[in-house]
Design an enzyme around this catalytic site. Sequence first.
Site, PDB file in Angstrom:
ATOM      1  N   ALA A 113       0.822  -1.555  -0.019  1.00  9.90           N
ATOM      2  CA  ALA A 113       0.555   0.137  -0.089  1.00  9.90           C
ATOM      3  C   ALA A 113       1.004   1.374   0.096  1.00  9.90           C
ATOM      4  O   ALA A 113       2.037   1.182   0.182  1.00  9.90           O
ATOM      5  CB  ALA A 113      -1.320  -0.234   1.037  1.00  9.90           C
ATOM      6  N   LYS A 114       0.607   2.547   0.308  1.00  9.21           N
ATOM      7  CA  LYS A 114       0.746   3.811  -0.107  1.00  9.21           C
ATOM      8  C   LYS A 114       0.216   4.762   0.543  1.00  9.21           C
ATOM      9  O   LYS A 114      -0.891   4.786  -0.636  1.00  9.21           O
ATOM     10  CB  LYS A 114       1.900   4.010  -1.100  1.00  9.21           C
ATOM     11  CG  LYS A 114       3.530   4.533  -1.188  1.00  9.21           C
ATOM     12  CD  LYS A 114       4.287   4.041  -0.773  1.00  9.21           C
ATOM     13  CE  LYS A 114       5.318   4.781  -0.330  1.00  9.21           C
ATOM     14  NZ  LYS A 114       6.169   3.960   0.046  1.00  9.21           N
ATOM     15  N   GLY A 115       0.189   5.971   1.086  1.00 12.59           N
ATOM     16  CA  GLY A 115      -0.364   6.797   1.187  1.00 12.59           C
ATOM     17  C   GLY A 115       0.111   8.265   0.640  1.00 12.59           C
ATOM     18  O   GLY A 115       1.579   8.441   0.537  1.00 12.59           O
TER      19      GLY A 115
END
Length: 425
Positions: A113-115
């Site tokens: 994931a990444k934000g």
Amino acid sequence: MAYKEPAPIKDKENPFESMMERFNIAAECLGLDDDTYNVLKSPARQVIVNLPVTMDDGSVRVFEGFRVVHSTILGPSKGGIRYDEGVFLDEVKALAAWMTWKCAVVDIPYGGAKGGIVCDPTKMSAGEIERLTRAYTLALIDTFGPDQDIPAPDMGTGPREMAWLMDEYSKTKGMTINSVVTGKPLVLGGSLGRVEATGRGVMVSAMAAMEKLGMDPTQATAAVQGFGNVGSWAAKLLYDKGVKILAISDVTGAYWNENGIDIDAAIDYKNAHKGRLEGFTGAALMAAPGDLLTSKVDILIPAAVEDVITIANADKIQAKLIVEGANGPTSAKADKIINEKGIMVVPDILANSGGVTVSYFEWVQNRLGYKWTLELVTERAERIMTDAFEKVYNTSIKHNVPMRIAAYIVAIDKVAQTYKFRGGF
Ligand code: NAD
């Protein structure tokens, strides 16, 4: 105003497209069927949030934030949050996929994931950043969770922001849940050994590669680009193994000493000078910083930024071994030249995965409610890195492909197999 996807930067190889190019080659080597290919390349979930924050002057600003969960096939998704003015959804999507492959290659039970939040933290007060971090946490309360999606620091964020995120998340649940995030301060359940973990993984990868190439570390020379967290630790740990570091660099320039640089002195200097090497007298300033990459050394460690080894300089590289501390330092077009020259490359998704490995240990310790010693963290991290290296090396021999493609093959194969066993999607 409607969301507008920024256009790609022209005249520059996009590191994420570079990654997809390698993904495609590996998928072809594996004979991945179209259905699985499409599942693996598409993110599972993309969230865009708008975050109203009261600024110190009483005005309200609305910040745009993203969280992309690329895959949860191997387990809860894991990935950093970046605070940066230039962050955009496509970038976050690509970085989330990158995390999936990185976790899979070191055999950690995580998806990717990444934000990101579009903001410039250098122009905000601590209070404004705190309110923004708490707003982002609340907006993503259904996405985050120790068994769902576990954030970590990235560009523009650090232990301070992770502590606020952990606190806000815990408040909504009515109990302290420190395993919702990694990269926390030590007192809040951070892990010993996390600071040096990525540099240590680079050192372990370099030592394993030297063994395969029949190189004696005490006779080997190296150049390290970037002297921040990853570069300085990689240089220090290799220096301790007897490798002679002839060149180091940072944004202020590249520094060369034919007799080898005293890395302890360089680190002391950097720490005493706001993290910069400018004015360091233990080595001579090179005329052109880019010359570090093509200098006469056995090992080259790019540990600064992406896209530094390109078709413009790849044919001039003299090193026999490249160990990628940075993410995406080599463009896909440069791969061909490097492979033709017979240079071994330990790719980013393997070489710099020591960081996410120790983040995983932090999560395990939090869930156990127990703290491991530094020795235990180091020993386990080194074993994971060594095992991953062996697996990738053996795959490269089996498929007769470079280590980079082999790393993607290992990662994609693991996720694809798990997906097939789980079925039912
Ligand atoms: P950092 O900010 O601590 O250090 C970056 C260093 O690179 C600094 O010394 C800076 O002066 C130098 N630098 C910047 N531009 C440069 C240039 N053009 N030429 C030479 N030096 C330059 O960052 P870091 O945490 O060490 O990360 C470095 C790279 O490693 C990044 O690509 C990052 O994504 C990757 N990475 C970091 C971690 C981690 O745990 N820190 C984990 C995986 C990958």
